[in-house]
Design a protein around this motif. Structure first.
Motif, short mmCIF file in Angstrom:
data_model
loop_
_atom_site.label_atom_id
_atom_site.label_comp_id
_atom_site.label_asym_id
_atom_site.label_seq_id
_atom_site.Cartn_x
_atom_site.Cartn_y
_atom_site.Cartn_z
N PHE A 103 37.88 58.30 62.46
CA PHE A 103 36.77 58.85 61.68
C PHE A 103 36.43 57.94 60.50
N ASN A 104 37.44 57.50 59.77
CA ASN A 104 37.23 56.62 58.62
C ASN A 104 36.62 55.29 59.04
N ALA A 105 37.03 54.78 60.18
CA ALA A 105 36.47 53.52 60.67
C ALA A 105 34.99 53.67 60.99
N LEU A 106 34.62 54.76 61.66
CA LEU A 106 33.22 54.97 62.02
C LEU A 106 32.34 55.23 60.81
N ASN A 107 32.93 55.71 59.73
CA ASN A 107 32.19 55.97 58.51
C ASN A 107 32.35 54.86 57.48
N TYR A 108 32.91 53.73 57.90
CA TYR A 108 33.10 52.55 57.05
C TYR A 108 33.85 52.88 55.77
N ARG A 109 34.82 53.77 55.85
CA ARG A 109 35.66 54.08 54.69
C ARG A 109 36.88 53.16 54.63
N SER A 110 37.11 52.43 55.69
CA SER A 110 38.20 51.46 55.70
C SER A 110 37.73 50.22 56.44
N ASN A 111 38.39 49.11 56.16
CA ASN A 111 37.99 47.86 56.80
C ASN A 111 39.21 47.07 57.28
N THR A 112 40.15 47.79 57.84
CA THR A 112 41.34 47.15 58.38
C THR A 112 41.03 46.55 59.75
N LYS A 113 41.98 45.82 60.28
CA LYS A 113 41.82 45.24 61.63
C LYS A 113 41.57 46.35 62.64
N ASN A 114 42.34 47.44 62.56
CA ASN A 114 42.15 48.56 63.48
C ASN A 114 40.77 49.18 63.33
N SER A 115 40.28 49.31 62.11
CA SER A 115 38.96 49.88 61.88
C SER A 115 37.88 49.01 62.51
N ARG A 116 38.02 47.71 62.36
CA ARG A 116 37.04 46.80 62.97
C ARG A 116 37.08 46.90 64.49
N GLU A 117 38.27 47.08 65.07
CA GLU A 117 38.40 47.25 66.52
C GLU A 117 37.69 48.52 66.99
N VAL A 118 37.85 49.60 66.24
CA VAL A 118 37.20 50.87 66.58
C VAL A 118 35.68 50.70 66.54
N ARG A 119 35.17 50.08 65.47
CA ARG A 119 33.72 49.89 65.35
C ARG A 119 33.19 48.97 66.44
N CYS A 120 33.93 47.94 66.78
CA CYS A 120 33.52 47.04 67.85
C CYS A 120 33.44 47.78 69.18
N ARG A 121 34.44 48.60 69.47
CA ARG A 121 34.45 49.38 70.72
C ARG A 121 33.32 50.41 70.73
N ALA A 122 33.06 51.03 69.58
CA ALA A 122 31.96 51.99 69.48
C ALA A 122 30.63 51.30 69.75
#
Length: 68
Positions: A31-50
């Motif tokens: 959820f935090n990754a999709l809402n750009y509340r975090s910018n970790t490697k995992n968050s970027r992977e989630v956004r890329c997959r989305a």
């Protein structure tokens, strides 16, 4: 005020993300990754997959429209 920059997905795409990422990260992290509340490697992977899921949806719509 809500964050103007976010990735909005339908249920079927959220389900795909959960199935792919839940073993190594929590729903809250997704959820935090999709809402750009975090910018970790995992968050970027989630956004890329989305983004990939959304681009696949667009190509499916375009192929369907060509058939009509």
């Amino acid at each position: 005020m809500t964050n103007p920059v976010q990735i909005s997905l339908g249920r079927k795409h959220h389900k795909v993300l959960r199935n792919e990422f839940l073993p190594k990260m929590s729903r809250q992290t997704i959820f935090n990754a999709l809402n750009y509340r975090s910018n970790t490697k995992n968050s970027r992977e989630v956004r890329c997959r989305a983004k990939e899921l959304l681009l696949n949806e667009i190509s499916l719509i375009e192929r369907t429209e060509r058939l009509l």
